[in-house]
Design an enzyme around this catalytic site. Structure first.
Site, PDB file in Angstrom:
ATOM      1  N   SER A  56      45.010  31.937  50.303  1.00 55.42           N
ATOM      2  CA  SER A  56      43.654  32.353  49.943  1.00 55.42           C
ATOM      3  C   SER A  56      43.345  33.755  50.493  1.00 55.42           C
ATOM      4  O   SER A  56      44.117  34.684  50.250  1.00 55.42           O
ATOM      5  CB  SER A  56      42.655  31.295  50.443  1.00 55.42           C
ATOM      6  OG  SER A  56      41.405  31.468  49.852  1.00 55.42           O
ATOM      7  N   ASP A  89      44.107  26.575  39.777  1.00 53.98           N
ATOM      8  CA  ASP A  89      43.272  27.188  40.815  1.00 53.98           C
ATOM      9  C   ASP A  89      41.937  27.596  40.189  1.00 53.98           C
ATOM     10  O   ASP A  89      41.888  28.424  39.286  1.00 53.98           O
ATOM     11  CB  ASP A  89      44.002  28.413  41.375  1.00 53.98           C
ATOM     12  CG  ASP A  89      43.268  29.071  42.536  1.00 53.98           C
ATOM     13  OD1 ASP A  89      42.110  28.695  42.808  1.00 53.98           O
ATOM     14  OD2 ASP A  89      43.851  29.973  43.160  1.00 53.98           O
ATOM     15  N   HIS A 104      43.847  25.231  44.262  1.00 55.53           N
ATOM     16  CA  HIS A 104      43.847  26.361  45.194  1.00 55.53           C
ATOM     17  C   HIS A 104      44.400  25.985  46.564  1.00 55.53           C
ATOM     18  O   HIS A 104      45.181  26.727  47.148  1.00 55.53           O
ATOM     19  CB  HIS A 104      42.421  26.890  45.342  1.00 55.53           C
ATOM     20  CG  HIS A 104      42.310  28.139  46.164  1.00 55.53           C
ATOM     21  ND1 HIS A 104      42.734  29.364  45.707  1.00 55.53           N
ATOM     22  CD2 HIS A 104      41.820  28.354  47.423  1.00 55.53           C
ATOM     23  CE1 HIS A 104      42.509  30.288  46.645  1.00 55.53           C
ATOM     24  NE2 HIS A 104      41.963  29.694  47.691  1.00 55.53           N
TER      25      HIS A 104
END
Length: 439
Positions: free
Chosen positions: A254, A348, A382
């Site tokens: 991330s 994601d 994600h």
């Protein structure tokens, strides 16, 4: 089970024979959290439908549960390596489905582990007759088993790091080493996240779980990325006598993957980088390194969307790094000295991560470089974690009034986590010189 008998006079009689003792087993009963567990049931009536449930409480007392419906074999046996779930939280043959399909009782909670050294997760497996839809505890299960899931092996050493500006925790495998060194970076969750680092240390890596905001005396909010802080951390790790020279690896996810990619571009200490669902440019906060200042690409709050659950989707929130006006914010990936592995979940919903990774690979190719590799996982969201970790589809996030949407399909996400975990370790073992390492 009933058996038919004939007496000497030829009369028919019936005799009841007790079924074999019902037994639920989970092997091993105590193991690292990234190791599979073999679940079996014996002593069931032939072809009986049963429910298997798993439950665990996190360190805050939040409950997570899963269940699946199975049918025993003609021999009254059930082996999750072979038997398909007929329904429940997953369908089909998934030996670890009860683990990765765990769901929070409270909406939008995210399973996490703080104390990685002293306590495991205690996961209770319960067996019920037929299709059981009530809460656990309302009916006595036919059989139960408790499984311990540890995040470190007993021989791994944890060292609290508070040197210079650097704050974190260093995990060292047993033995003299030297071991391949890694820096582990998470994203907007902030604080110090240790469970991935401790697991990697159990597999022979010296790993520094690095905090960079919202921890100890670090800034409470991230307002600027100072790359010299991460350079200081890399040098600290390399200076340790148990860490291999001449370079380290970075594993990042991330926002941490954006920083990890910047480290690969600018820091000579970084020899190999794994970027999980990150960006190829600077977003939201400026990045500073010595005399260099990279300003972020603008974001567009009006592009944010709410899904049917009320979770916020940020997939289209960020500006496009391909736009000519944004080129000043794109990271010079062609300057990276070592290889880069991009691990991307196609589902994601937080970042347009596939597009960012493909842009980075295009940039490498334009400069005649072949040092990038992409692993693209259908159904993965994600928050890719170590194997068998339950999918977090949406959860509360620091500083927001509503939950964030992360995306992912439970089965696809689980398959991605299991495969990627092995690929990450192979990647670092291949590209970080091993010499005398006792991996």
């Amino acid at each position: 089970m009933e058996f038919l008998f004939l007496d000497w006079a030829g009369n028919t009689t019936w005799s009841l024979c007790r079924l074999p003792m019902l037994q639920l087993t989970a092997t091993p009963a105590s193991a690292l959290a990234d190791e599979p567990v073999h679940i079996q049931v014996t002593g069931l009536p032939p072809l009986q439908t049963v429910t298997l449930m798993a439950s665990v409480k996190d360190e805050k007392g939040n409950l997570y549960q899963s269940r699946a419906f199975y049918r025993a074999s003609k021999a009254g046996e059930l082996d999750l390596k072979q038997a398909p779930a007929l329904g429940g939280h997953y369908v089909g043959v998934h030996p670890m489905g009860l683990f990765w399909s765990l769901k929070p009782e409270k909406a939008f909670e995210r399973l996490s582990k703080k104390d990685v050294m002293n306590s495991p997760f205690w996961i209770t497996l319960d067996l019920y007759d037929s299709v059981y839809l009530q809460k656990s505890g309302e009916v006595q299960p036919r059989a139960s088993q408790v499984v311990q899931r540890w995040f470190s092996s007993p021989e791994v050493q944890r060292v609290q790091i508070r040197e210079g500006r650097v704050r974190g925790a260093l995990f060292l495998p047993p033995g003299k080493g030297p071991f391949p060194g890694l820096i582990d970076l998470f994203g907007g969750i902030g604080g110090l996240v240790e469970y991935r680092a401790s697991l990697l240390a159990a597999h022979g890596f010296a790993v520094l779980a690095l905090a960079y905001f919202a921890y100890a005396d670090l800034p409470k909010q991230l307002q600027e990325v100072d790359l010299e802080y991460f350079e200081e951390a890399a040098n600290l790790l390399l200076a340790h006598p148990k860490v291999q020279k001449p370079g380290i690896g970075v594993i990042s996810v991330s926002k941490g993957a954006e920083i990890g990619l910047a480290m690969a571009c600018y820091l000579k200490e970084v020899a190999a980088t794994v970027c999980i669902n990150g960006c190829n440019a600077i977003f939201e906060f400026p990045l500073r390194y010595r005399d260099l200042l990279i300003t972020p690409i603008p974001s567009f709050p009006e592009r944010m969307e709410f899904n049917i659950m009320g979770a916020l989707c940020l997939r289209h929130y960020k500006g496009n790094p391909r736009d000519e006006l944004n080129q000043h914010s794109v990271l010079p990936i062609e300057k990276a000295q070592g290889p880069i592995l991009f691990i991307i979940g196609e589902d994601d919903e937080c970042f347009n991560s596939r597009e960012y990774a493909e842009q980075a690979l295009d940039q490498l190719r334009r400069h005649g470089r072949s040092s990038g590799r992409l692993l693209l996982y259908p159904g993965a969201g994600h928050l890719l974690e170590p194997p068998y970790w339950p999918l977090c589809y949406a959860s509360w996030s620091r500083g927001l009034f509503c939950p964030l949407l992360w995306g992912g399909d439970p089965a696809g996400h689980a398959a991605a986590q299991e495969h990627a975990w092995g690929e990450i370790q192979k990647f670092f073992r291949q590209h970080l010189v091993q010499s005398r390492s006792t991996l």
